[in-house]
Scaffold this motif. Structure first.
Motif, PDB file in Angstrom:
ATOM      1  N   GLY A  14      44.360  33.912 -30.951  1.00  0.00           N
ATOM      2  CA  GLY A  14      44.096  33.716 -29.753  1.00  0.00           C
ATOM      3  C   GLY A  14      44.104  32.390 -29.464  1.00  0.00           C
ATOM      4  N   LEU A  15      43.686  31.999 -28.090  1.00  0.00           N
ATOM      5  CA  LEU A  15      43.458  30.604 -27.694  1.00  0.00           C
ATOM      6  C   LEU A  15      42.096  30.402 -27.136  1.00  0.00           C
ATOM      7  CD1 LEU A  15      44.856  27.862 -27.165  1.00  0.00           C
ATOM      8  CD2 LEU A  15      45.641  28.674 -25.052  1.00  0.00           C
ATOM      9  N   GLY A  16      41.241  29.396 -27.617  1.00  0.00           N
ATOM     10  CA  GLY A  16      40.083  29.258 -27.055  1.00  0.00           C
ATOM     11  C   GLY A  16      40.292  28.206 -25.885  1.00  0.00           C
ATOM     12  N   CYS A  17      39.638  28.316 -24.723  1.00  0.00           N
ATOM     13  CA  CYS A  17      40.196  27.494 -23.512  1.00  0.00           C
ATOM     14  C   CYS A  17      38.810  26.527 -23.230  1.00  0.00           C
ATOM     15  CB  CYS A  17      40.494  28.172 -22.363  1.00  0.00           C
ATOM     16  SG  CYS A  17      41.725  29.222 -22.657  1.00  0.00           S
ATOM     17  N   MET A  18      37.633  26.639 -24.176  1.00  0.00           N
ATOM     18  CA  MET A  18      36.589  25.705 -23.733  1.00  0.00           C
ATOM     19  C   MET A  18      36.891  24.317 -23.746  1.00  0.00           C
ATOM     20  SD  MET A  18      33.016  25.364 -25.868  1.00  0.00           S
ATOM     21  CE  MET A  18      33.581  24.125 -26.915  1.00  0.00           C
ATOM     22  N   GLY A  19      37.638  23.943 -24.450  1.00  0.00           N
ATOM     23  CA  GLY A  19      37.892  22.385 -24.806  1.00  0.00           C
ATOM     24  C   GLY A  19      38.704  21.674 -23.471  1.00  0.00           C
ATOM     25  N   MET A  20      39.239  22.659 -22.736  1.00  0.00           N
ATOM     26  CA  MET A  20      40.009  22.259 -21.526  1.00  0.00           C
ATOM     27  C   MET A  20      38.931  21.848 -20.546  1.00  0.00           C
ATOM     28  SD  MET A  20      42.754  25.171 -21.520  1.00  0.00           S
ATOM     29  CE  MET A  20      43.798  25.861 -22.933  1.00  0.00           C
ATOM     30  N   SER A  21      37.953  22.406 -20.311  1.00  0.00           N
ATOM     31  CA  SER A  21      37.058  22.023 -19.177  1.00  0.00           C
ATOM     32  C   SER A  21      35.645  21.517 -19.629  1.00  0.00           C
ATOM     33  CB  SER A  21      36.774  23.296 -18.437  1.00  0.00           C
ATOM     34  OG  SER A  21      38.059  23.939 -18.068  1.00  0.00           O
ATOM     35  N   ALA A  22      35.239  21.794 -20.810  1.00  0.00           N
ATOM     36  CA  ALA A  22      34.048  21.511 -21.185  1.00  0.00           C
ATOM     37  C   ALA A  22      33.663  21.188 -22.554  1.00  0.00           C
ATOM     38  CB  ALA A  22      32.895  22.656 -20.785  1.00  0.00           C
ATOM     39  N   ILE A 205      36.305  41.493 -35.178  1.00  0.00           N
ATOM     40  CA  ILE A 205      35.573  40.351 -35.302  1.00  0.00           C
ATOM     41  C   ILE A 205      36.454  39.140 -34.766  1.00  0.00           C
ATOM     42  CG2 ILE A 205      35.059  38.630 -37.019  1.00  0.00           C
ATOM     43  CD1 ILE A 205      34.819  41.327 -38.898  1.00  0.00           C
ATOM     44  N   VAL A 206      35.927  38.312 -34.036  1.00  0.00           N
ATOM     45  CA  VAL A 206      36.716  37.389 -33.322  1.00  0.00           C
ATOM     46  C   VAL A 206      36.034  36.025 -33.667  1.00  0.00           C
ATOM     47  CG1 VAL A 206      37.404  36.274 -31.110  1.00  0.00           C
ATOM     48  CG2 VAL A 206      37.127  38.739 -31.315  1.00  0.00           C
ATOM     49  N   ALA A 207      36.773  35.127 -34.397  1.00  0.00           N
ATOM     50  CA  ALA A 207      36.408  34.254 -35.001  1.00  0.00           C
ATOM     51  C   ALA A 207      36.624  32.966 -34.192  1.00  0.00           C
ATOM     52  CB  ALA A 207      37.053  33.722 -36.544  1.00  0.00           C
ATOM     53  N   LEU A 269      43.032  27.849 -41.186  1.00  0.00           N
ATOM     54  CA  LEU A 269      43.465  28.872 -40.274  1.00  0.00           C
ATOM     55  C   LEU A 269      44.127  30.164 -40.854  1.00  0.00           C
ATOM     56  CD1 LEU A 269      43.112  29.805 -37.307  1.00  0.00           C
ATOM     57  CD2 LEU A 269      45.497  28.740 -36.895  1.00  0.00           C
ATOM     58  N   ALA A 270      45.041  29.989 -41.838  1.00  0.00           N
ATOM     59  CA  ALA A 270      45.442  30.991 -42.660  1.00  0.00           C
ATOM     60  C   ALA A 270      44.285  31.579 -43.577  1.00  0.00           C
ATOM     61  CB  ALA A 270      46.491  30.467 -43.621  1.00  0.00           C
ATOM     62  N   TRP A 271      43.382  31.125 -43.968  1.00  0.00           N
ATOM     63  CA  TRP A 271      42.276  31.614 -44.691  1.00  0.00           C
ATOM     64  C   TRP A 271      41.684  32.741 -43.839  1.00  0.00           C
ATOM     65  CZ3 TRP A 271      36.918  31.447 -43.838  1.00  0.00           C
ATOM     66  CH2 TRP A 271      36.269  31.871 -44.983  1.00  0.00           C
ATOM     67  N   VAL A 272      41.333  32.298 -42.620  1.00  0.00           N
ATOM     68  CA  VAL A 272      40.823  33.258 -41.745  1.00  0.00           C
ATOM     69  C   VAL A 272      41.519  34.414 -41.467  1.00  0.00           C
ATOM     70  CG1 VAL A 272      39.758  33.537 -39.266  1.00  0.00           C
ATOM     71  CG2 VAL A 272      39.437  31.387 -40.418  1.00  0.00           C
ATOM     72  N   HIS A 273      42.691  34.276 -41.264  1.00  0.00           N
ATOM     73  CA  HIS A 273      43.714  35.337 -40.971  1.00  0.00           C
ATOM     74  C   HIS A 273      43.657  36.126 -42.270  1.00  0.00           C
ATOM     75  CE1 HIS A 273      45.518  34.732 -37.057  1.00  0.00           C
ATOM     76  NE2 HIS A 273      45.918  33.376 -37.124  1.00  0.00           N
ATOM     77  N   HIS A 274      43.582  35.626 -43.247  1.00  0.00           N
ATOM     78  CA  HIS A 274      43.660  36.596 -44.538  1.00  0.00           C
ATOM     79  C   HIS A 274      42.361  37.262 -44.777  1.00  0.00           C
ATOM     80  CE1 HIS A 274      47.404  34.653 -45.343  1.00  0.00           C
ATOM     81  NE2 HIS A 274      47.622  35.334 -46.502  1.00  0.00           N
ATOM     82  N   GLN A 275      41.219  37.094 -43.966  1.00  0.00           N
ATOM     83  CA  GLN A 275      40.205  37.902 -44.255  1.00  0.00           C
ATOM     84  C   GLN A 275      40.248  39.313 -43.832  1.00  0.00           C
ATOM     85  OE1 GLN A 275      37.483  36.612 -45.603  1.00  0.00           O
ATOM     86  NE2 GLN A 275      38.416  34.736 -45.766  1.00  0.00           N
ATOM     87  N   GLY A 276      41.377  39.815 -43.116  1.00  0.00           N
ATOM     88  CA  GLY A 276      41.492  41.409 -42.994  1.00  0.00           C
ATOM     89  C   GLY A 276      41.935  41.474 -41.597  1.00  0.00           C
ATOM     90  N   ASN A 277      42.756  42.556 -41.285  1.00  0.00           N
ATOM     91  CA  ASN A 277      43.437  42.886 -40.053  1.00  0.00           C
ATOM     92  C   ASN A 277      42.636  43.211 -39.219  1.00  0.00           C
ATOM     93  OD1 ASN A 277      42.558  45.413 -40.898  1.00  0.00           O
ATOM     94  ND2 ASN A 277      44.724  45.963 -41.376  1.00  0.00           N
ATOM     95  N   ASP A 278      41.141  43.092 -39.209  1.00  0.00           N
ATOM     96  CA  ASP A 278      40.154  43.353 -38.148  1.00  0.00           C
ATOM     97  C   ASP A 278      39.622  41.907 -37.465  1.00  0.00           C
ATOM     98  OD1 ASP A 278      38.798  42.560 -40.638  1.00  0.00           O
ATOM     99  OD2 ASP A 278      37.190  44.139 -40.236  1.00  0.00           O
ATOM    100  N   CYS A 280      40.502  38.537 -35.824  1.00  0.00           N
ATOM    101  CA  CYS A 280      41.311  37.478 -34.841  1.00  0.00           C
ATOM    102  C   CYS A 280      40.783  36.033 -34.604  1.00  0.00           C
ATOM    103  CB  CYS A 280      41.651  38.287 -33.513  1.00  0.00           C
ATOM    104  SG  CYS A 280      42.867  37.281 -32.338  1.00  0.00           S
ATOM    105  N   PRO A 281      41.312  35.172 -35.143  1.00  0.00           N
ATOM    106  CA  PRO A 281      40.747  33.789 -34.772  1.00  0.00           C
ATOM    107  C   PRO A 281      41.153  33.239 -33.347  1.00  0.00           C
ATOM    108  CG  PRO A 281      42.628  33.622 -36.223  1.00  0.00           C
ATOM    109  CD  PRO A 281      42.309  35.139 -35.943  1.00  0.00           C
ATOM    110  N   ILE A 282      40.348  32.447 -32.786  1.00  0.00           N
ATOM    111  CA  ILE A 282      40.723  31.823 -31.432  1.00  0.00           C
ATOM    112  C   ILE A 282      40.740  30.320 -31.635  1.00  0.00           C
ATOM    113  CG2 ILE A 282      40.326  34.011 -30.191  1.00  0.00           C
ATOM    114  CD1 ILE A 282      37.570  32.796 -29.401  1.00  0.00           C
ATOM    115  N   PRO A 283      41.442  29.665 -32.084  1.00  0.00           N
ATOM    116  CA  PRO A 283      41.312  28.290 -32.379  1.00  0.00           C
ATOM    117  C   PRO A 283      41.632  27.770 -30.957  1.00  0.00           C
ATOM    118  CG  PRO A 283      43.507  28.731 -33.172  1.00  0.00           C
ATOM    119  CD  PRO A 283      42.701  30.339 -33.037  1.00  0.00           C
ATOM    120  N   GLY A 284      40.822  26.786 -30.524  1.00  0.00           N
ATOM    121  CA  GLY A 284      41.036  26.202 -29.231  1.00  0.00           C
ATOM    122  C   GLY A 284      41.965  24.585 -29.299  1.00  0.00           C
ATOM    123  N   THR A 285      42.769  24.623 -28.262  1.00  0.00           N
ATOM    124  CA  THR A 285      43.392  23.031 -28.399  1.00  0.00           C
ATOM    125  C   THR A 285      43.688  22.632 -26.845  1.00  0.00           C
ATOM    126  OG1 THR A 285      45.442  21.867 -29.250  1.00  0.00           O
ATOM    127  CG2 THR A 285      45.803  24.110 -28.638  1.00  0.00           C
TER     128      THR A 285
END
Length: 341
Positions: A14-22, A205-207, A269-278, A280-285
């Motif tokens: 995913g894409l975390g959008c927090m840092g765009m605004s706050a 699980i959303v990380a 980030l790959a480490w989080v992805h490899h935690q399982g197919n359940d 979904c990480p949402i790094p922001g940028t």
């Protein structure tokens, strides 16, 4: 990927959008952020995370200005997420946190407030239904059974930073699709109880902050980029007495990344992805280059030995400093009172 066991499908990242605004300094230029979101969608990252607390409200207004074609399936994830710019397939999530009073943010799980907040977000986002609606933080004064009400304005329910027992109680009343939590190489406390609880119940699980709030992107030099108003300035792990120690973690992860032919952020980030197919990480940028970097993490393959090595480098004992300062209200792993009968 399928998130949880209730039918919601989202992009694998995913894409975390927090840092765009706050929270990470001043709001970023709106045209640049709209460009970034379009680039994300065109790259297949269609799970966007927002919240009414970001701004407040300005992040929702920003996302409403993004033009989505009918061919795209947009899933907006929690921290407040939403979907539905086109008529609707896909899943989206949105977070409700609390209300502002006298300049202070107060968590509020009262059903009347939750309903009003949901309706206000729908209006700001210019949509009719929220696919995934999270309770951003748990109101410890209100039984979770009271907060979780069905209004027909959302499709799926999520929680953020809830305790294992609260997750179980909530799921018994209405199926919980996803739990959002901070999970990264240096934030692993959730592995003891919360992750196993989610898996036992079939909850996705959303990380969030999977890059350690940017630490695994830039290392200690990250603090030099903090602008006025960036709340990370106050986090213990970024204080000088802890940062020098944590520098060693970054160097070891960086050395391993070099061996794997990737960057430290991609390895983390790959480490989080490899935690399982359940998961979904949402790094922001706020930068397209960083977005591309994060997408590149999907191509990094880790062996069980790689995973074990990373986990030994960043064990709880190896990380210095708490997630938050003691004077910051976080409502982490919150418990709620028992519903009176």
């Amino acid at each position: 990927m399928k998130l949880g066991s209730q039918g919601l499908e989202v992009s694998v990242q995913g894409l975390g959008c927090m840092g765009m605004s706050a929270f990470y300094g001043p709001p970023k230029p709106e045209p640049d952020m709209i460009n970034l979101i379009h680039h994300s969608i065109n790259s297949g990252i269609t799970f966007l995370d927002t919240s009414d607390v970001y701004g407040p409200h300005t992040n929702e207004i920003l996302l409403a200005k993004v033009s989505i074609t009918s061919q795209l399936v947009v899933t907006l994830v929690q921290w407040s997420c939403f979907e539905g710019w086109d008529e609707g397939e896909g899943g989206a999530g949105y977070k409700i946190w609390g209300r502002f009073a006298d300049g202070q943010m107060n968590v509020c799980g009262d059903p009347v407030y939750v309903r009003a907040a949901c309706e206000a977000s729908l209006k700001r986002l210019h949509i009719n239904c929220i696919d995934l609606y999270y309770q951003h933080r748990i109101d410890t004064r209100v039984p979770i059974e009271v907060t979780l009400v069905e209004e027909g304005k959302i499709k799926y329910i999520g929680l953020s930073e809830a305790s294992a027992s609260t997750i179980k109680r909530a799921h018994a009343i209405h199926p919980i699709t996803a739990v959002q939590l901070e999970w990264s190489l240096w934030s692993r406390d959730v592995e003891a109880e919360i992750i196993p609880t989610c898996r036992e119940l079939g909850i996705g699980i959303v990380a969030y902050s999977p890059l350690g709030r940017g630490f695994f992107s830039s290392g200690p030099k990250l603090v030099q980029t903090f602008s006025q108003g960036d709340f990370r300035k106050h986090l213990p792990r970024f204080q000088p007495e802890n940062l020098e120690h944590n520098k060693n973690l970054f160097e070891r992860v960086s050395n391993m990344a070099t061996q794997k032919g990737c960057t430290p952020s991609q390895l983390a980030l790959a480490w989080v992805h490899h935690q399982g197919n359940d998961v979904c990480p949402i790094p922001g940028t706020t930068k397209i280059d960083n977005l591309e970097h994060n997408i590149g993490a999907l191509s990094v393959k880790l062996t069980p030995q790689d995973m074990a090595e990373l986990e030994s480098i960043t064990s709880a004992e190896a990380v210095k400093g708490a997630r938050y300062a003691s004077n910051i209200s976080t409502w982490q792993n919150s418990e709620t009172p028992t519903l009176s009968t």
